[in-house]
Scaffold this motif. Structure first.
Motif, PDB file in Angstrom:
ATOM      1  N   ASP A  87       0.906  -1.221  -0.143  1.00  0.00           N
ATOM      2  CA  ASP A  87       0.056   0.226  -0.083  1.00  0.00           C
ATOM      3  C   ASP A  87       0.947   1.112  -0.110  1.00  0.00           C
ATOM      4  OD1 ASP A  87      -2.184  -1.476  -0.135  1.00  0.00           O
ATOM      5  OD2 ASP A  87      -2.566  -1.276   2.160  1.00  0.00           O
ATOM      6  N   PHE A  88       2.047   1.333   0.607  1.00  0.00           N
ATOM      7  CA  PHE A  88       2.877   2.207   0.821  1.00  0.00           C
ATOM      8  C   PHE A  88       3.331   2.684  -0.618  1.00  0.00           C
ATOM      9  CE2 PHE A  88       5.416  -1.451   1.836  1.00  0.00           C
ATOM     10  CZ  PHE A  88       6.472  -1.198   1.084  1.00  0.00           C
ATOM     11  N   ILE A  89       3.544   1.685  -1.487  1.00  0.00           N
ATOM     12  CA  ILE A  89       4.202   2.151  -2.835  1.00  0.00           C
ATOM     13  C   ILE A  89       2.956   2.659  -3.519  1.00  0.00           C
ATOM     14  CG2 ILE A  89       4.732   0.940  -5.079  1.00  0.00           C
ATOM     15  CD1 ILE A  89       6.127  -1.413  -3.664  1.00  0.00           C
ATOM     16  N   TYR A  90       1.853   2.210  -3.582  1.00  0.00           N
ATOM     17  CA  TYR A  90       0.535   2.887  -4.396  1.00  0.00           C
ATOM     18  C   TYR A  90       0.507   4.266  -3.827  1.00  0.00           C
ATOM     19  CZ  TYR A  90      -0.526  -2.154  -4.732  1.00  0.00           C
ATOM     20  OH  TYR A  90      -0.462  -3.446  -5.261  1.00  0.00           O
ATOM     21  N   TYR A  99       5.362  -1.051 -12.710  1.00  0.00           N
ATOM     22  CA  TYR A  99       5.190   0.546 -13.142  1.00  0.00           C
ATOM     23  C   TYR A  99       6.177   0.772 -14.367  1.00  0.00           C
ATOM     24  CZ  TYR A  99       2.014   1.060  -9.115  1.00  0.00           C
ATOM     25  OH  TYR A  99       1.296   0.778  -8.426  1.00  0.00           O
ATOM     26  N   LYS A 100       5.879   1.779 -15.133  1.00  0.00           N
ATOM     27  CA  LYS A 100       6.906   1.993 -16.102  1.00  0.00           C
ATOM     28  C   LYS A 100       6.711   3.510 -16.242  1.00  0.00           C
ATOM     29  CE  LYS A 100       5.867   0.947 -20.385  1.00  0.00           C
ATOM     30  NZ  LYS A 100       5.861   0.240 -21.717  1.00  0.00           N
ATOM     31  N   PHE A 101       8.089   4.264 -16.392  1.00  0.00           N
ATOM     32  CA  PHE A 101       8.014   5.635 -16.793  1.00  0.00           C
ATOM     33  C   PHE A 101       7.969   5.729 -18.269  1.00  0.00           C
ATOM     34  CE2 PHE A 101       9.285  10.024 -17.249  1.00  0.00           C
ATOM     35  CZ  PHE A 101       8.750  10.773 -16.236  1.00  0.00           C
ATOM     36  N   SER A 102       6.854   6.063 -18.974  1.00  0.00           N
ATOM     37  CA  SER A 102       6.805   5.901 -20.459  1.00  0.00           C
ATOM     38  C   SER A 102       7.003   7.253 -20.896  1.00  0.00           C
ATOM     39  CB  SER A 102       5.311   5.136 -20.671  1.00  0.00           C
ATOM     40  OG  SER A 102       5.392   4.948 -22.105  1.00  0.00           O
ATOM     41  N   LEU A 103       8.047   7.186 -22.002  1.00  0.00           N
ATOM     42  CA  LEU A 103       8.478   8.533 -22.700  1.00  0.00           C
ATOM     43  C   LEU A 103       8.121   7.962 -24.193  1.00  0.00           C
ATOM     44  CD1 LEU A 103      11.623   9.576 -20.692  1.00  0.00           C
ATOM     45  CD2 LEU A 103       9.354  10.099 -20.600  1.00  0.00           C
ATOM     46  N   ASN A 104       7.327   9.122 -24.887  1.00  0.00           N
ATOM     47  CA  ASN A 104       7.268   8.950 -26.311  1.00  0.00           C
ATOM     48  C   ASN A 104       8.742   9.503 -26.976  1.00  0.00           C
ATOM     49  OD1 ASN A 104       4.646   8.476 -26.453  1.00  0.00           O
ATOM     50  ND2 ASN A 104       3.925  10.493 -26.111  1.00  0.00           N
ATOM     51  N   ASN A 105       9.347  10.273 -26.126  1.00  0.00           N
ATOM     52  CA  ASN A 105      10.891  10.746 -26.768  1.00  0.00           C
ATOM     53  C   ASN A 105      11.745  10.453 -25.546  1.00  0.00           C
ATOM     54  OD1 ASN A 105       9.619  12.231 -29.213  1.00  0.00           O
ATOM     55  ND2 ASN A 105       8.849  13.565 -27.647  1.00  0.00           N
ATOM     56  N   SER A 106      12.781  10.194 -25.993  1.00  0.00           N
ATOM     57  CA  SER A 106      14.012   9.955 -24.965  1.00  0.00           C
ATOM     58  C   SER A 106      14.387  11.265 -24.211  1.00  0.00           C
ATOM     59  CB  SER A 106      15.298   9.437 -25.742  1.00  0.00           C
ATOM     60  OG  SER A 106      15.930  10.587 -26.341  1.00  0.00           O
ATOM     61  N   ILE A 107      15.049  11.105 -23.102  1.00  0.00           N
ATOM     62  CA  ILE A 107      15.417  12.070 -22.112  1.00  0.00           C
ATOM     63  C   ILE A 107      16.543  12.839 -22.978  1.00  0.00           C
ATOM     64  CG2 ILE A 107      16.677  12.544 -19.944  1.00  0.00           C
ATOM     65  CD1 ILE A 107      15.141  10.216 -18.722  1.00  0.00           C
ATOM     66  N   SER A 108      16.342  14.127 -22.854  1.00  0.00           N
ATOM     67  CA  SER A 108      17.418  15.052 -23.343  1.00  0.00           C
ATOM     68  C   SER A 108      18.391  15.489 -22.340  1.00  0.00           C
ATOM     69  CB  SER A 108      16.913  16.024 -24.059  1.00  0.00           C
ATOM     70  OG  SER A 108      16.199  17.036 -23.334  1.00  0.00           O
TER      71      SER A 108
END
Length: 229
Positions: A190-193, A220-229
């Motif tokens: 629960d603490f993660i949620y 979970y996933k940190f989903s990006l359409n573009n890569s980190i710059s």
């Protein structure tokens, strides 16, 4: 992010953990060769701080085991051995940096942070994601000119997700990476949620897309359409 301190001098190990804890790192400790190897076998770390002289084994043997296991953790050697030959041997054995005892904790922290940046963020000190700018040196998150206030765990969670961008990270991995030896995983997630919910809320309130995606039955996933710059 999680670190492993392999140092048999308990007072020094405690001092390192206390200082790096104040620098937003989560630390685990090992005081001898065998306990260190046990932790390395089952966990992943952003960086390992490694003394060369250990009970029941050598820090150089730890480096050998890391290679054999195809582990990618950054390694900072801390040692009273300060000859040029010792430093060259440690670096040639796979360490990323070498710091001679005694040292200032602030220098240790700076070197650890540099290793983490090189390993996880290609040496960048600023991570840009859409309207967000994460300053790794100041540990500040901004959206435009506005600073987004994060708790320590929210910051660590965001940094961990960014270091694994576009990859699914399990709830178990999040717990192990952020809390390590200090948490009992058996009871509840629960603490993660709660941390995920609060972080998503703050990011979206700043005008961000919903970057943090729940992957059913996995994590979970940190989903990006573009890569980190």
């Amino acid at each position: 992010m999680k670190l492993l301190i392999i140092e048999d001098e308990k007072d020094l190990s405690d001092s390192i953990c206390l200082y790096l804890g104040s620098e937003q790192f989560s630390c685990e400790t090992a005081y001898d060769y065998h306990s260190a190897l046990d932790k390395i076998l089952i966990n992943e770390y952003a960086c390992i701080i490694l003394d060369l002289t250990l009970p029941h084994g050598s820090g150089l043997d730890i480096l050998t085991q890391l290679k054999l296991l195809n582990k990618t953790e950054g390694v900072l050697i801390i040692s009273a051995k300060n000859s040029l030959d010792d430093r060259i041997k440690g670096l040639n054995s796979g360490a990323d940096d070498y710091l001679t005892k005694p040292f200032h904790l602030s220098e240790l922290g700076a070197r650890v942070a540099a290793i983490v940046r090189r390993k996880s963020f290609e040496g960048k000190t600023h991570i840009v994601v859409g309207p967000l700018i994460l300053d790794l040196s100041e540990r500040i998150l901004r959206s435009g000119d506005e600073q987004i206030t994060l708790t320590r765990k929210e910051y660590e969670l965001l940094l961990y997700l960014l270091s694994n961008k576009n990859k699914v990270v399990t709830k178990e991995a999040i717990v192990e990476h952020l809390w390590g030896d200090d948490i009992d995983m058996a009871d509840s997630y629960d603490f993660i949620y709660s941390h995920i919910k609060n972080l998503r809320k703050k990011l979206m309130a700043s005008g961000c897309p919903d970057y943090i995606k729940a992957v059913y039955g996995m994590g979970y996933k940190f989903s990006l359409n573009n890569s980190i710059s």
